[in-house]
Design a protein around this motif. Structure first.
Motif, PDB file in Angstrom:
ATOM      1  N   THR A  35       0.804  -1.223   0.000  1.00 35.85           N
ATOM      2  CA  THR A  35       0.000   0.000   0.000  1.00 35.85           C
ATOM      3  C   THR A  35       0.838   1.275   0.000  1.00 35.85           C
ATOM      4  O   THR A  35       1.917   1.318   0.597  1.00 35.85           O
ATOM      5  N   ASP A  36       0.296   2.328  -0.636  1.00 39.69           N
ATOM      6  CA  ASP A  36       0.922   3.652  -0.597  1.00 39.69           C
ATOM      7  C   ASP A  36       0.236   4.536   0.449  1.00 39.69           C
ATOM      8  O   ASP A  36       0.114   5.746   0.254  1.00 39.69           O
ATOM      9  N   LEU A  37      -0.200   3.920   1.531  1.00 40.92           N
ATOM     10  CA  LEU A  37      -0.808   4.633   2.660  1.00 40.92           C
ATOM     11  C   LEU A  37      -0.013   5.910   2.925  1.00 40.92           C
ATOM     12  O   LEU A  37       1.160   5.840   3.297  1.00 40.92           O
ATOM     13  N   PHE A  38      -0.612   7.067   2.654  1.00 38.38           N
ATOM     14  CA  PHE A  38       0.093   8.351   2.763  1.00 38.38           C
ATOM     15  C   PHE A  38      -0.627   9.410   1.951  1.00 38.38           C
ATOM     16  O   PHE A  38      -1.107  10.400   2.492  1.00 38.38           O
ATOM     17  N   GLY A  39      -0.736   9.194   0.625  1.00 36.51           N
ATOM     18  CA  GLY A  39      -1.201  10.245  -0.270  1.00 36.51           C
ATOM     19  C   GLY A  39      -2.680  10.181  -0.577  1.00 36.51           C
ATOM     20  O   GLY A  39      -3.210  11.084  -1.223  1.00 36.51           O
ATOM     21  N   ASP A  40      -3.373   9.119  -0.152  1.00 39.04           N
ATOM     22  CA  ASP A  40      -4.826   9.054  -0.329  1.00 39.04           C
ATOM     23  C   ASP A  40      -5.385   8.208   0.807  1.00 39.04           C
ATOM     24  O   ASP A  40      -4.691   7.353   1.344  1.00 39.04           O
ATOM     25  N   VAL A  41      -6.641   8.446   1.150  1.00 40.91           N
ATOM     26  CA  VAL A  41      -7.201   7.803   2.338  1.00 40.91           C
ATOM     27  C   VAL A  41      -7.935   6.507   2.014  1.00 40.91           C
ATOM     28  O   VAL A  41      -8.298   5.774   2.935  1.00 40.91           O
ATOM     29  N   ASP A  42      -8.135   6.202   0.715  1.00 43.91           N
ATOM     30  CA  ASP A  42      -8.856   4.952   0.449  1.00 43.91           C
ATOM     31  C   ASP A  42      -8.034   3.727   0.850  1.00 43.91           C
ATOM     32  O   ASP A  42      -8.582   2.646   1.028  1.00 43.91           O
ATOM     33  N   ASP A  43      -6.720   3.910   1.068  1.00 41.03           N
ATOM     34  CA  ASP A  43      -5.903   2.827   1.636  1.00 41.03           C
ATOM     35  C   ASP A  43      -6.367   2.476   3.050  1.00 41.03           C
ATOM     36  O   ASP A  43      -6.263   1.326   3.462  1.00 41.03           O
ATOM     37  N   VAL A  44      -6.843   3.466   3.793  1.00 39.85           N
ATOM     38  CA  VAL A  44      -7.361   3.180   5.136  1.00 39.85           C
ATOM     39  C   VAL A  44      -8.624   2.328   5.027  1.00 39.85           C
ATOM     40  O   VAL A  44      -8.808   1.359   5.775  1.00 39.85           O
ATOM     41  N   GLY A  45      -9.493   2.653   4.058  1.00 42.17           N
ATOM     42  CA  GLY A  45     -10.680   1.820   3.831  1.00 42.17           C
ATOM     43  C   GLY A  45     -10.282   0.400   3.454  1.00 42.17           C
ATOM     44  O   GLY A  45     -10.864  -0.581   3.924  1.00 42.17           O
ATOM     45  N   ALA A 254      -9.789   9.255   9.934  1.00 40.13           N
ATOM     46  CA  ALA A 254      -8.805   9.394   8.852  1.00 40.13           C
ATOM     47  C   ALA A 254      -9.465   9.997   7.612  1.00 40.13           C
ATOM     48  O   ALA A 254      -8.917  10.911   6.984  1.00 40.13           O
ATOM     49  N   TYR A 255     -10.653   9.493   7.257  1.00 40.27           N
ATOM     50  CA  TYR A 255     -11.361  10.025   6.082  1.00 40.27           C
ATOM     51  C   TYR A 255     -11.704  11.504   6.288  1.00 40.27           C
ATOM     52  O   TYR A 255     -11.607  12.302   5.355  1.00 40.27           O
ATOM     53  N   GLN A 256     -12.108  11.861   7.514  1.00 36.84           N
ATOM     54  CA  GLN A 256     -12.442  13.271   7.754  1.00 36.84           C
ATOM     55  C   GLN A 256     -11.217  14.165   7.630  1.00 36.84           C
ATOM     56  O   GLN A 256     -11.288  15.246   7.055  1.00 36.84           O
ATOM     57  N   TRP A 257     -10.082  13.718   8.185  1.00 37.88           N
ATOM     58  CA  TRP A 257      -8.865  14.529   8.087  1.00 37.88           C
ATOM     59  C   TRP A 257      -8.460  14.714   6.633  1.00 37.88           C
ATOM     60  O   TRP A 257      -8.004  15.774   6.233  1.00 37.88           O
TER      61      TRP A 257
END
Ligand SMILES: *[C@@H]1O[C@H](CO)[C@@H](O)[C@H](O)[C@H]1NC(C)=O
Ligand SMILES: *[C@@H]1O[C@H](CO)[C@@H](O)[C@H](O)[C@H]1NC(C)=O
Ligand SMILES: *[C@@H]1O[C@H](CO)[C@@H](O)[C@H](O)[C@H]1NC(C)=O
Ligand SMILES: *[C@@H]1O[C@H](CO)[C@@H](O)[C@H](O)[C@H]1NC(C)=O
Ligand SMILES: *[C@@H]1O[C@H](CO)[C@@H](O)[C@H](O)[C@H]1NC(C)=O
Ligand SMILES: *[C@@H]1O[C@H](CO)[C@@H](O)[C@H](O)[C@H]1NC(C)=O
Ligand SMILES: *[C@@H]1O[C@H](CO)[C@@H](O)[C@H](O)[C@H]1NC(C)=O
Ligand SMILES: *[C@@H]1O[C@H](CO)[C@@H](O)[C@H](O)[C@H]1NC(C)=O
Length: 355
Positions: A35-45, A254-257
């Motif tokens: 994952t590129d967890l950092f630049g977009d939040v859909d990785d959190v999903g 995370a999505y809200q931020w």
């Protein structure tokens, strides 16, 4: 149409819940997520779905690889796993580690979330420097896996997979990286590219050379399924979670931020990819919902333009193990968003798959 699909979904949910008692945590499809967890939040999903399905017995989350260099990615991934009770899931960090912090300098709307989840929900890994490298963790997870058992789910850049393909035998395994992938992986699932052709950020944005290397050197015996930019960009998750989640929910925070201005609505590129990576086409019924994805092609293979990461499908009837995904006939973007939202509102301690 919307009403009949929702009713059918609810009925199937009830049937699934009635028969799901035998599921055991971590006994499902073995997966690794890159994952590129950092630049977009859909990785959190996406990591939320992996953890929930691990807990309800449909997935076995063996490891997470970070393919962005920021020091905040690996602790953020560990925070998500620990939040869902899975602090032992190993997380690897790309080297060299940087102090980069996400800054939206194209729309000036989106916010940084990775350091915030890492510091507000500290997980078992709090310092990326202490994580193994992705090649080390890939090699050890692959070496200990059964033959043809693992699904690798790539939801970012292909840097780590290119490095793994080039890795040599070592004291972890006498096999090269390519041989390990041939032996242990039953499918590669990639969020990247556009289909049948186009340009997309995961392929062309930061490391088109690694994309090219992986697409050209991936073992021909191991199936590959692509989830293109055009699929996820039609499905907006997050319309329910803001109202239905407590304010201390990690995924919704995370999505809200990230999304900003009191919204959590975001395209579901990575969540859809992880759902397919765990459930394939057929096992959505184990969640109690209709099969929601289908292959858009019967044959052919993907190609890359090395200079810019653009991709184009080649219609070759002799290649039958590469596909790209679409929503199944009769499945609307609203139904798919409903399913993704169900994971975003999932309380971390709840052991069944759907809320
Ligand atoms: C990151 O920041 C820390 C503390 O400010 C500093 O010690 C370190 O050298 C920085 N690392 C890099 C790669 O810039
Ligand atoms: C992380 O660990 C490295 C290596 O032990 C150390 O140099 C660094 O200061 C640590 N960083 C933080 C933020 O604690
Ligand atoms: C696993 O695959 C390797 C080579 O791909 C083979 O040598 C080995 O016998 C297989 N192991 C089992 C248990 O089938
Ligand atoms: C990418 O590959 C091309 C040749 O295919 C090479 O000229 C270029 O230096 C590479 N870029 C990086 C960043 O490695
Ligand atoms: C579904 O797609 C339409 C556009 O075709 C869009 O307006 C709507 O927001 C989407 N809904 C969801 C839940 O993704
Ligand atoms: C669906 O689950 C069954 C076993 O429960 C498994 O054998 C099969 O491989 C799974 N299908 C996919 C596509 O993951
Ligand atoms: C990438 O390069 C190919 C081949 O030169 C070209 O057809 C395509 O338009 C380029 N794509 C972009 C987005 O520049
Ligand atoms: C490949 O086949 C599809 C339909 O099956 C067609 O739409 C597409 O244009 C073909 N692509 C090429 C490059 O011939």
């Amino acid at each position: 149409m919307g009403i009949s699909i929702s009713t059918a979904v609810l009925l199937l949910c009830w049937l699934a819940n009635a028969t799901a008692a035998k599921a055991t945590k971590g006994q499902g499809q073995p997966i690794i997520i890159d994952t590129d967890l950092f630049g977009d939040v859909d990785d959190v999903g996406a990591l939320t779905i992996a953890n929930v399905l691990h807990n309800c017995g449909l997935a076995d989350l063996r490891g997470i690889m970070i393919n962005t260099p920021s020091q905040y990615g690996a602790p953020a991934a560990s925070a998500i796993c620990s939040y869902f009770g899975n602090k032992n899931v190993p997380v690897a960090a790309l080297r060299p580690i940087t102090n980069a912090s996400f800054f939206d300098d194209w729309e000036y709307v989106r916010g940084e979330y990775a350091s915030k989840i890492a510091y507000n929900w500290p997980g078992s890994l709090t310092n990326a420097s202490l994580a193994p490298t992705p090649v080390e963790l890939y090699r050890s997870v692959l070496a200990s896996a059964e033959n043809s058992s693992l699904h690798i789910i790539s939801i970012g850049f292909l840097t780590n997979l290119a490095d793994l393909l080039r890795s040599e035998a070592d004291d972890v395994s006498p096999l090269t990286g390519t041989e390990l992938l041939e032996a242990k992986v039953s499918e590669l699932v990639v969020m990247g590219g556009r289909y049948p052709s186009g340009w997309e950020y995961n392929f062309g944005g930061t490391d088109p050379n690694s994309t090219t290397y992986v697409i050209e050197h991936w073992p021909k015996t191991v199936p590959v399924t692509f989830s293109g930019g055009e699929l996820g960009s039609t499905v907006f998750s997050g319309q329910r979670p803001l109202e239905e989640s407590p304010s201390d929910s990690l995924p919704v925070s995370a999505y809200q931020w990230y999304v900003g201005r009191g919204s959590v609505t975001r395209e579901a590129w990575d969540p859809i990819t992880v759902l397919y990576g765990i459930l394939g086409l057929d096992n959505f019924t184990k969640l109690g919902v209709w099969p929601m994805l289908a292959y858009a092609n019967e044959y052919g293979y993907n190609t890359i333009t090395a200079s810019n990461g653009s991709n184009a499908w080649v219609n070759d009837t002799s290649v039958r193990n590469q596909h790209w995904l679409k929503l199944a006939d009769g499945v609307t973007n609203t139904s798919m968003a409903w399913l993704v939202d169900n994971f975003l509102v999932h309380p971390p301690g709840l052991s069944r798959c759907l809320v």
